[in-house]
Write a protein that holds these residues in place. Structure first.
Motif, PDB file in Angstrom:
ATOM      1  N   UNK A 272     -29.389 -64.053 -65.448  1.00 32.39           N
ATOM      2  CA  UNK A 272     -28.761 -65.379 -66.375  1.00 32.39           C
ATOM      3  C   UNK A 272     -29.351 -65.837 -67.645  1.00 32.39           C
ATOM      4  N   UNK A 273     -30.761 -65.829 -67.232  1.00 32.90           N
ATOM      5  CA  UNK A 273     -31.829 -66.351 -68.483  1.00 32.90           C
ATOM      6  C   UNK A 273     -31.528 -65.375 -69.601  1.00 32.90           C
ATOM      7  N   UNK A 274     -31.523 -64.250 -69.342  1.00 30.79           N
ATOM      8  CA  UNK A 274     -31.504 -63.231 -70.394  1.00 30.79           C
ATOM      9  C   UNK A 274     -30.107 -63.422 -71.067  1.00 30.79           C
ATOM     10  N   UNK A 275     -29.093 -63.514 -70.463  1.00 26.61           N
ATOM     11  CA  UNK A 275     -27.495 -63.603 -70.980  1.00 26.61           C
ATOM     12  C   UNK A 275     -27.810 -64.954 -71.878  1.00 26.61           C
ATOM     13  N   UNK A 276     -28.312 -65.888 -71.236  1.00 28.30           N
ATOM     14  CA  UNK A 276     -28.486 -67.405 -72.356  1.00 28.30           C
ATOM     15  C   UNK A 276     -28.989 -66.768 -73.456  1.00 28.30           C
TER      16      UNK A 276
ATOM     17  N   UNK B 174     -20.901 -54.454 -72.761  1.00 32.60           N
ATOM     18  CA  UNK B 174     -21.165 -55.530 -73.611  1.00 32.60           C
ATOM     19  C   UNK B 174     -20.053 -56.601 -73.754  1.00 32.60           C
ATOM     20  N   UNK B 175     -18.780 -55.886 -74.025  1.00 34.43           N
ATOM     21  CA  UNK B 175     -17.501 -56.507 -74.461  1.00 34.43           C
ATOM     22  C   UNK B 175     -17.312 -57.500 -72.812  1.00 34.43           C
ATOM     23  N   UNK B 176     -17.444 -56.982 -71.843  1.00 34.02           N
ATOM     24  CA  UNK B 176     -17.167 -57.606 -70.599  1.00 34.02           C
ATOM     25  C   UNK B 176     -18.074 -58.676 -70.491  1.00 34.02           C
TER      26      UNK B 176
ATOM     27  N   UNK C 182     -17.650 -64.884 -71.362  1.00 31.03           N
ATOM     28  CA  UNK C 182     -18.226 -66.204 -71.927  1.00 31.03           C
ATOM     29  C   UNK C 182     -19.708 -66.139 -71.946  1.00 31.03           C
ATOM     30  N   UNK C 183     -20.429 -65.247 -71.988  1.00 34.46           N
ATOM     31  CA  UNK C 183     -21.771 -65.201 -71.984  1.00 34.46           C
ATOM     32  C   UNK C 183     -22.294 -65.347 -73.523  1.00 34.46           C
ATOM     33  N   UNK C 184     -21.560 -64.599 -74.469  1.00 36.09           N
ATOM     34  CA  UNK C 184     -22.075 -64.847 -75.802  1.00 36.09           C
ATOM     35  C   UNK C 184     -20.864 -64.468 -76.591  1.00 36.09           C
ATOM     36  N   UNK C 185     -21.005 -64.574 -77.627  1.00 38.66           N
ATOM     37  CA  UNK C 185     -19.405 -64.240 -78.540  1.00 38.66           C
ATOM     38  C   UNK C 185     -19.504 -62.733 -79.120  1.00 38.66           C
ATOM     39  N   UNK C 186     -18.420 -62.690 -79.438  1.00 38.83           N
ATOM     40  CA  UNK C 186     -18.207 -61.237 -79.873  1.00 38.83           C
ATOM     41  C   UNK C 186     -18.876 -61.039 -81.282  1.00 38.83           C
ATOM     42  N   UNK C 187     -18.996 -62.045 -82.146  1.00 36.20           N
ATOM     43  CA  UNK C 187     -19.759 -62.231 -83.420  1.00 36.20           C
ATOM     44  C   UNK C 187     -21.104 -62.029 -82.825  1.00 36.20           C
ATOM     45  N   UNK C 188     -21.651 -62.653 -82.187  1.00 33.77           N
ATOM     46  CA  UNK C 188     -23.161 -62.389 -81.717  1.00 33.77           C
ATOM     47  C   UNK C 188     -23.563 -60.828 -81.130  1.00 33.77           C
ATOM     48  N   UNK C 189     -22.398 -60.391 -80.474  1.00 32.15           N
ATOM     49  CA  UNK C 189     -22.420 -58.880 -79.963  1.00 32.15           C
ATOM     50  C   UNK C 189     -22.540 -58.104 -81.100  1.00 32.15           C
TER      51      UNK C 189
END
Ligand code: DOR
Length: 444
Positions: free
Chosen positions: A292-296, A339-341, A346-353
């Motif tokens: 969870x910390x890495x996702x954040x 990653x799209x999953x 809701x972990x990060x945005x598509x733009x961040x991806x």
């Protein structure tokens, strides 16, 4: 090369979304506009409802060539990669012989020419005594300099402090590190052997390859980089504590950057009972709190780059007891869907991806004309349906090892098409014949 027109997609690029058509001609993005009339000879792909993104540039893969081609090779794994939305890869030096000299690097580039479905680049490996090769490395041929500051697959540990100082002082290219403190790990392994004998439960892997070992080694790499003002990229971060060693914000402001890998975003130590050695990798998958910390940290722009660390091993070898089961997972085929999953969750945005799987990687390694949707740039594209499903077990496993740690899983996203240097590489669930990737070039 056939021209391709992708219509009506949502382009995700440079922090923005745009409904547009994209015309690909001569390998490059010819035009991006709200409506483009298809040239008579063009192939048209309907992108309605889909995201069109620059393809993933995976800065960390182990495609096992030369010398380990019973596990994988450049052709097999690059085909698996395009199915997973990866359009360029950078391969690691722990092959046989290891890529630790100019000649070995040039030999690998020659091996790749004409055989990879994706675009390719190679890192030069560091050793305790190849500082002269590192100083002279041709930055137009090598992507970066990889240091195993922790021992892993292959005998490439760099543990001589004088050598480390010299590499950080002199490397003309970005340094990529695998950070785990080997003496700490060896001491933990001895304790586990004394307690369990040869039958060490797989759940002990993150106890043996401990968080303390990761933190100590990452601290050391950052200290070296800070003192020498080196460009450092720490690979596959696995602990919450390490995240506090990096700064948050746009990558352009950073000399020291951090990478996270798809398996550390997906699995946690709760999965060892189910998957055992199939998810044994170095550094180890750690707790759910770490995940969870890495996702954040991806969302908070502490993690700059997303990669796979695709590291295939024969399925049978994974059945060995703890100490002899090899570490590493085949991952490229499900990279972008996984990653799209995370975006959908809701972990990060598509733009961040897109920033972290393409823009930042191109910028970090000075890659010429790739990693962005820009007119004139190479057409390295992935078209993803963020609402369609990928049922992992319904698809053939394309990695040579023939297995995937995602068996049984359904991703809520699907790669519709992948274009590599303007050529259709993958479409409608099938690899296209004849797609040949280019060597990455670097602006240095
Ligand atoms: O789990 C891993 N496998 N980590 C590494 O650093 C190397 C990789 C491999 O080459 O098998």
């Amino acid at each position: 090369m056939t021209d391709t027109l992708i219509t009506n997609a949502t382009l995700i690029n440079e922090g923005q979304r745009l409904e547009a058509d994209v015309l690909v001609s001569g390998g490059r993005i010819e035009k991006i506009a709200s409506h483009i009339t298809a040239p008579a000879s063009a192939r048209v792909i309907d992108g309605a409802g889909c995201w069109l993104m620059p393809g993933m540039i995976d800065d960390q893969v182990h495609f096992r060539e030369p010398g380990l081609t019973d596990k994988a090779d450049l052709a097999s794994e690059s085909a698996a990669a395009v199915a997973g939305g990866i359009t360029s890869f950078m391969d690691m030096p722990n092959v046989k012989p290891p890529t630790i000299s100019h000649d070995a690097l040039i030999a690998k580039l020659a091996m790749a020419q004409g055989r990879c479905t994706a675009n390719y680049g190679f890192h030069l490996g560091a050793t305790n005594d190849n500082i002269e090769a590192i100083k002279r490395v041709d930055g137009t041929r090598a992507a970066g300099v990889k240091i195993f500051m922790g021992a892993s697959t292959g005998k490439m540990l760099v543990d001589d402090d004088t050598a480390l100082e010299a590499i950080f002082e002199h490397s003309p290219l970005p340094i990529l590190t695998h950070c785990e403190d080997t003496p700490m790990i060896e001491a933990n392994a001895e304790k586990a052997r004394a307690r369990f004998g040869d039958e060490v439960p797989m759940r002990q892997h993150p106890v043996i390859r401990s968080r303390e070992a990761c933190i100590a080694s990452s601290r050391k790499a950052i200290d070296l980089a800070t003192r020498h003002d080196a460009r450092l990229h720490i690979l596959h971060i696995t602990t919450a504590e390490e995240l506090s060693l990096f700064s948050a914000g746009p990558m352009a402001d950073k000399r020291i950057t951090a990478e996270a890998c798809i398996h550390h975003l997906f699995f946690s130590e709760d999965d060892y009972d189910r998957l055992g050695a199939l998810i044994k990798c170095n550094p180890a998958i750690k707790t759910e709190a770490d995940r969870q910390a890495i996702l954040q940290a991806v969302a908070g722009d502490v993690i700059d780059v997303l990669a796979t660390d695709h590291a295939p091993h024969a399925r049978a070898d994974k059945d060995n007891p703890y100490f002899s089961a090899p570490a590493g997972l085949p991952l490229v085929q499900h990279a972008v869907p996984s990653l799209v999953d995370q975006v959908t969750a809701g972990h990060f945005s598509a733009e961040q991806l897109v920033t972290k799987m393409a823009h930042n990687v191109a910028d970090r390694f000075d890659i010429i004309d790739r990693g962005y949707l820009r007119e004139g740039y190479w057409a390295d594209l992935v078209l993803v349906d963020p609402t369609a499903r990928t049922v992992v077990d319904d698809e053939p496993v394309l990695a040579k090892c023939g297995w995937t740690p995602f068996s049984g899983h359904v991703f809520d996203a699907r790669v519709v098409a992948t274009l590599v240097s303007g050529q259709l590489a993958y479409h409608g669930g099938k690899l296209s014949q004849g797609c040949i990737g280019e060597a990455l070039t670097y602006n240095r």
